[in-house]
Enzyme design. Structure first.
Site, PDB file in Angstrom:
ATOM      1  N   TYR A  45       1.028  -1.097  -0.026  1.00  0.00           N
ATOM      2  CA  TYR A  45       0.197  -0.050  -0.050  1.00  0.00           C
ATOM      3  C   TYR A  45       0.953   1.297  -0.041  1.00  0.00           C
ATOM      4  CZ  TYR A  45      -4.695  -2.174   1.024  1.00  0.00           C
ATOM      5  OH  TYR A  45      -5.775  -2.608   1.028  1.00  0.00           O
ATOM      6  N   CYS A  76      -3.545  -0.194   9.448  1.00  0.00           N
ATOM      7  CA  CYS A  76      -2.363   0.069   8.308  1.00  0.00           C
ATOM      8  C   CYS A  76      -2.397   1.605   8.309  1.00  0.00           C
ATOM      9  CB  CYS A  76      -3.054  -0.308   7.139  1.00  0.00           C
ATOM     10  SG  CYS A  76      -2.071   0.083   5.724  1.00  0.00           S
ATOM     11  N   CYS A 192       4.596   2.030  10.491  1.00  0.00           N
ATOM     12  CA  CYS A 192       3.946   1.284   9.627  1.00  0.00           C
ATOM     13  C   CYS A 192       3.794   0.031  10.556  1.00  0.00           C
ATOM     14  CB  CYS A 192       5.206   1.105   8.296  1.00  0.00           C
ATOM     15  SG  CYS A 192       4.580  -0.529   7.549  1.00  0.00           S
TER      16      CYS A 192
HETATM   17  N1  DGL Z   1       1.449  -2.025   7.271  1.00  0.00           N
HETATM   18  C1  DGL Z   1       1.119  -0.972   6.272  1.00  0.00           C
HETATM   19  C2  DGL Z   1       1.315   0.379   7.141  1.00  0.00           C
HETATM   20  O1  DGL Z   1       0.949   0.342   8.457  1.00  0.00           O
HETATM   21  C3  DGL Z   1       1.936  -0.905   5.071  1.00  0.00           C
HETATM   22  C4  DGL Z   1       2.798  -1.702   4.383  1.00  0.00           C
HETATM   23  C5  DGL Z   1       2.577  -1.353   2.679  1.00  0.00           C
HETATM   24  O2  DGL Z   1       1.567  -2.135   2.328  1.00  0.00           O
HETATM   25  O3  DGL Z   1       3.178  -0.653   2.351  1.00  0.00           O
HETATM   26  O4  DGL Z   1       1.291   1.253   6.468  1.00  0.00           O
END
Ligand code: DGL
Length: 286
Positions: A45, A76, A192
């Site tokens: 994402y 996320c 993240c």
């Molecule tokens: N785990 C996701 C976040 O907290 C992002 C990882 C990704 O899909 O780039 O932003």
């Protein structure tokens, strides 16, 4: 239709990173049932536009509500930064009275309350940094706190690929931490949900005097308050169940997820999300 305490709490992320949040929920609210969705087919994402992230998040929110969720946790940062407000408005317009909890506010509150020097660092994906969500949240909490943000395009994909974390990973981590060392940040937000999985490397690189802030514990407390306020805490005296859905390869998700959650992932199924919902949300402003 009114909600019942026996419905599950739904949690979603682009991949396995949100398991760090699910872990806190499983520990803090063990009686609840959980449904976790990893949108692994559209990972990462962090490289997506704000518009894409809003479309994905609305689509997933709809899917999880159809699956019977009584509370949505956006585990996320990229999706929370781009889409938390959009999900709330979407639910309100549809007359659905369900709480949605993101990760930006809990992490920011902990960081601002804990920083002694007022110099806070942020490590996050490019999408989260671009959204400016943490800048706004920090400014709203305390206008005198300085936030140094570092976009880390490679880190979540490295972690999502799994172990081993070798010398190359360590070099990558060192490179991302360098600006935060120079800025003398005393507190660093892991913006993240994948990053807690490399917390020992980050802590060693930044120095043990630096406080690493993650969102999991704060999210679990918010979830507890939200459920309690609506009389939706599951009253069972035993542990609840947890199950998983992913949009990509099931075996891969199970193998990686088991190592990251350090609990068995027995029930994992693959879901196809409805592209029509994503397409209709494309018209939303970028
Ligand atoms: N785990 C996701 C976040 O907290 C992002 C990882 C990704 O899909 O780039 O932003």
């Amino acid at each position: 239709m009114s909600l019942s305490p026996h419905q599950p709490v739904a949690v979603f992320d682009s991949g396995v990173g949100g398991l760090t949040v699910l872990h806190e929920l499983l520990v803090s609210l063990p009686a609840e049932d959980y449904l976790y969705l990893g949108d692994t087919a559209r990972f990462p994402y962090g490289e997506r536009t704000q518009r894409e992230l809003r479309a994905f998040a609305l689509e997933i929110a709809e899917h999880l509500l159809e699956a019977g969720a009584k509370l949505l946790v956006v585990a996320c940062n990229a999706a929370s930064s781009a889409a938390l407000g959009a999900i709330e408005r979407h639910l309100e317009q549809g007359g659905r009275d369900v709480d949605v909890i993101g990760v930006v506010a809990p992490a920011t509150q902990l960081a601002v309350a804990g920083s002694r020097t007022g110099r806070i660092g942020l490590l996050a994906t490019p999408a989260t940094v671009t959204s400016g969500a943490y800048e706004r949240a920090v400014r709203a909490a305390d206008a005198h706190v300085q936030l140094e943000s570092v976009a880390c395009p490679d880190l979540a994909p490295i972690i999502q690929r799994g172990f081993p974390f070798d010398a190359h990973v360590l070099d990558t981590v060192r490179g991302y931490c360098a600006p935060l060392r120079e800025a003398h940040a005393d507190t660093v937000i892991l913006g993240c949900t994948h990053y807690p999985l490399v917390a020992p490397m980050l802590q060693r690189t930044l120095g043990r005097g630096v406080t690493l802030v993650t969102s999991g514990a704060g999210v679990a407390r918010s979830a507890e308050r939200a459920l309690a306020a609506r009389g939706l805490l599951n009253p069972r005296p035993t542990e609840g169940e947890y199950r998983f859905q992913c949009t990509g390869e099931v075996d891969l998700f199970r193998a990686l997820g088991t190592r990251f959650l350090q609990m068995p992932l027995d029930q994992v199924s693959r879901v196809e999300l409805d592209a029509g919902v994503a397409a209709s949300a494309q018209g939303a402003p970028a």
